[in-house]
Scaffold this motif. Structure first.
Motif, PDB file in Angstrom:
ATOM      1  N   PHE A 271      -8.828  43.306 -10.968  1.00  0.00           N
ATOM      2  CA  PHE A 271      -9.545  42.358 -11.739  1.00  0.00           C
ATOM      3  C   PHE A 271      -9.858  42.086 -10.987  1.00  0.00           C
ATOM      4  N   ARG A 272      -9.138  41.090 -10.550  1.00  0.00           N
ATOM      5  CA  ARG A 272      -9.346  38.821 -10.822  1.00  0.00           C
ATOM      6  C   ARG A 272     -10.209  39.026  -9.528  1.00  0.00           C
ATOM      7  N   ALA A 273     -10.655  40.305  -9.204  1.00  0.00           N
ATOM      8  CA  ALA A 273     -12.299  40.021  -8.264  1.00  0.00           C
ATOM      9  C   ALA A 273     -13.298  40.037  -9.365  1.00  0.00           C
ATOM     10  N   LEU A 274     -13.649  40.583 -10.715  1.00  0.00           N
ATOM     11  CA  LEU A 274     -13.788  40.959 -11.476  1.00  0.00           C
ATOM     12  C   LEU A 274     -13.832  39.993 -12.275  1.00  0.00           C
ATOM     13  N   MET A 275     -13.650  39.157 -12.623  1.00  0.00           N
ATOM     14  CA  MET A 275     -13.070  37.603 -13.872  1.00  0.00           C
ATOM     15  C   MET A 275     -13.665  36.478 -13.138  1.00  0.00           C
ATOM     16  N   LEU A 276     -13.427  36.514 -10.956  1.00  0.00           N
ATOM     17  CA  LEU A 276     -13.910  35.722 -10.914  1.00  0.00           C
ATOM     18  C   LEU A 276     -15.751  36.258 -10.376  1.00  0.00           C
ATOM     19  N   LYS A 277     -15.952  37.552 -10.527  1.00  0.00           N
ATOM     20  CA  LYS A 277     -17.437  37.630 -10.222  1.00  0.00           C
ATOM     21  C   LYS A 277     -18.032  37.136 -11.736  1.00  0.00           C
ATOM     22  N   MET A 278     -17.248  37.363 -12.571  1.00  0.00           N
ATOM     23  CA  MET A 278     -17.508  37.096 -14.343  1.00  0.00           C
ATOM     24  C   MET A 278     -17.662  35.545 -14.604  1.00  0.00           C
ATOM     25  N   VAL A 279     -17.162  34.921 -13.922  1.00  0.00           N
ATOM     26  CA  VAL A 279     -17.811  33.382 -13.798  1.00  0.00           C
ATOM     27  C   VAL A 279     -18.489  32.710 -13.122  1.00  0.00           C
ATOM     28  N   ARG A 280     -18.576  33.451 -12.112  1.00  0.00           N
ATOM     29  CA  ARG A 280     -20.774  32.943 -11.757  1.00  0.00           C
ATOM     30  C   ARG A 280     -21.557  34.083 -11.351  1.00  0.00           C
ATOM     31  N   VAL A 281     -21.726  35.353 -12.851  1.00  0.00           N
ATOM     32  CA  VAL A 281     -22.395  35.905 -13.040  1.00  0.00           C
ATOM     33  C   VAL A 281     -24.129  35.053 -13.232  1.00  0.00           C
ATOM     34  N   GLU A 282     -24.483  35.392 -13.442  1.00  0.00           N
ATOM     35  CA  GLU A 282     -26.082  34.214 -13.087  1.00  0.00           C
ATOM     36  C   GLU A 282     -27.092  35.507 -14.272  1.00  0.00           C
ATOM     37  N   LEU A 283     -27.441  36.721 -13.912  1.00  0.00           N
ATOM     38  CA  LEU A 283     -28.380  37.847 -14.795  1.00  0.00           C
ATOM     39  C   LEU A 283     -27.385  38.197 -15.305  1.00  0.00           C
ATOM     40  N   GLU A 284     -28.689  39.061 -16.675  1.00  0.00           N
ATOM     41  CA  GLU A 284     -28.097  39.321 -17.327  1.00  0.00           C
ATOM     42  C   GLU A 284     -27.341  40.985 -16.879  1.00  0.00           C
ATOM     43  N   LYS A 285     -28.444  41.506 -15.422  1.00  0.00           N
ATOM     44  CA  LYS A 285     -28.318  42.793 -15.285  1.00  0.00           C
ATOM     45  C   LYS A 285     -26.889  42.619 -14.642  1.00  0.00           C
ATOM     46  N   ASP A 286     -26.499  41.939 -13.993  1.00  0.00           N
ATOM     47  CA  ASP A 286     -25.160  41.901 -13.093  1.00  0.00           C
ATOM     48  C   ASP A 286     -24.265  41.938 -14.420  1.00  0.00           C
ATOM     49  N   TYR A 287     -24.679  40.645 -15.425  1.00  0.00           N
ATOM     50  CA  TYR A 287     -23.609  40.765 -16.386  1.00  0.00           C
ATOM     51  C   TYR A 287     -22.899  42.011 -16.987  1.00  0.00           C
ATOM     52  N   GLU A 288     -24.056  43.300 -16.957  1.00  0.00           N
ATOM     53  CA  GLU A 288     -23.563  45.244 -17.881  1.00  0.00           C
ATOM     54  C   GLU A 288     -23.300  44.929 -16.990  1.00  0.00           C
ATOM     55  N   ASP A 289     -23.456  44.635 -15.296  1.00  0.00           N
ATOM     56  CA  ASP A 289     -23.031  45.874 -14.206  1.00  0.00           C
ATOM     57  C   ASP A 289     -21.620  45.478 -14.401  1.00  0.00           C
ATOM     58  N   LEU A 290     -21.420  43.552 -14.470  1.00  0.00           N
ATOM     59  CA  LEU A 290     -19.461  44.309 -14.139  1.00  0.00           C
ATOM     60  C   LEU A 290     -19.043  44.750 -15.382  1.00  0.00           C
ATOM     61  N   TRP A 291     -19.463  44.776 -16.491  1.00  0.00           N
ATOM     62  CA  TRP A 291     -18.486  45.825 -17.837  1.00  0.00           C
ATOM     63  C   TRP A 291     -18.795  46.950 -17.327  1.00  0.00           C
ATOM     64  N   LYS A 292     -19.643  47.693 -17.036  1.00  0.00           N
ATOM     65  CA  LYS A 292     -19.544  48.864 -15.817  1.00  0.00           C
ATOM     66  C   LYS A 292     -18.245  49.199 -15.157  1.00  0.00           C
ATOM     67  N   GLU A 293     -18.601  47.939 -13.913  1.00  0.00           N
ATOM     68  CA  GLU A 293     -17.058  47.741 -13.520  1.00  0.00           C
ATOM     69  C   GLU A 293     -15.640  47.962 -13.549  1.00  0.00           C
ATOM     70  N   TYR A 294     -15.675  46.866 -15.165  1.00  0.00           N
ATOM     71  CA  TYR A 294     -14.162  46.947 -15.511  1.00  0.00           C
ATOM     72  C   TYR A 294     -13.991  48.355 -16.670  1.00  0.00           C
ATOM     73  N   ASN A 295     -14.868  48.616 -16.763  1.00  0.00           N
ATOM     74  CA  ASN A 295     -14.662  50.299 -17.257  1.00  0.00           C
ATOM     75  C   ASN A 295     -14.081  51.260 -16.173  1.00  0.00           C
ATOM     76  N   LYS A 296     -14.409  51.142 -15.194  1.00  0.00           N
ATOM     77  CA  LYS A 296     -13.830  52.085 -13.812  1.00  0.00           C
ATOM     78  C   LYS A 296     -12.565  52.123 -13.350  1.00  0.00           C
ATOM     79  N   GLU A 297     -12.565  50.183 -13.373  1.00  0.00           N
ATOM     80  CA  GLU A 297     -11.635  49.915 -12.961  1.00  0.00           C
ATOM     81  C   GLU A 297     -10.097  50.221 -14.072  1.00  0.00           C
ATOM     82  N   LEU A 298     -10.787  50.009 -15.538  1.00  0.00           N
ATOM     83  CA  LEU A 298      -8.906  50.130 -16.235  1.00  0.00           C
ATOM     84  C   LEU A 298      -9.247  51.538 -16.330  1.00  0.00           C
ATOM     85  N   LEU A 299     -10.045  53.286 -16.091  1.00  0.00           N
ATOM     86  CA  LEU A 299      -9.771  54.131 -16.270  1.00  0.00           C
ATOM     87  C   LEU A 299      -9.392  54.411 -14.813  1.00  0.00           C
ATOM     88  N   GLY A 300      -9.219  53.563 -13.234  1.00  0.00           N
ATOM     89  CA  GLY A 300      -7.375  54.054 -12.705  1.00  0.00           C
ATOM     90  C   GLY A 300      -6.962  53.324 -11.836  1.00  0.00           C
TER      91      GLY A 300
END
Length: 191
Positions: A92-121
């Motif tokens: 979760f901390r890695a996801l937070m740091l990635k979101m702080v440094r996000v630059e593109l909308e595609k990366d933003y959407e990918d991080l939401w997908k990663e967050y949902n996967k992290e929640l499931l596991g």
């Protein structure tokens, strides 16, 4: 809720999850240390009681208590639970740091997908360890440009809807937020 608010909630949620899992990991680490030290101490007392010329019931009792505590420790497996919680915290901390440094909308959407996967596991998180935290991070300049462009597109769409539909032909739902969006878009464009 716009991209900007979603970005802020993402950062807040991931940081809170990371801290919560960190607290649970500390709890299991403390449990592991206490149980291990108790087992070591009871094993030493058992050995000592067998060597001393005292009744054999003391040694048998200490051995039984040591065995019981070892079985509980093996069943709870606090070191494994600590490791699982630490991995979740790091994720979760890695996801937070990635979101702080996000630059593109595609990366933003990918991080939401990663967050949902992290929640499931993620491992179980007791409610007494849940953390609510407000963070003071800001978006990267590159992503702020993407957000401003999105707001401008929304403003254009809203203005086109207003132009295409006259009041006598149909009713157009006007959100109370649309005026705020228009004002923010104008402010962003002027800057």
């Amino acid at each position: 809720m716009g991209i900007e608010e979603n970005w802020g909630s993402f950062v807040n949620m991931t940081l809170a999850k990371a801290e919560s899992h960190g607290k649970v990991a500390q709890y299991w680490d403390r449990m592991h240390n206490i149980m291990s030290m108790a087992i070591i101490f009871l094993s030493a007392l058992t050995t000592l009681s067998v060597l001393l010329p005292i009744t054999h019931y003391v040694g048998a009792t200490l051995g039984a208590v040591t065995t019981l505590l070892s079985a509980i420790n093996g069943s709870l497996n606090p070191s494994t639970r600590r490791q699982e919680q630490m991995e979740a915290s790091r994720g979760f901390r890695a996801l937070m740091l990635k979101m702080v440094r996000v630059e593109l909308e595609k990366d933003y959407e990918d991080l939401w997908k990663e967050y949902n996967k992290e929640l499931l596991g993620e491992p179980f998180l007791p409610s007494k360890f849940k953390v609510k935290d407000n963070t003071a991070f800001s978006m990267s300049p590159e992503f702020q440009i993407v957000v401003a462009q999105k707001k401008a597109e929304v403003g254009e769409c809203l203005s086109k809807i207003g132009e295409e539909h006259s009041e006598d032909n149909c009713l157009v739902y006007q959100s109370p937020m649309s005026e705020e969006i228009d004002l923010e878009v104008e402010a962003d464009i002027e800057e």
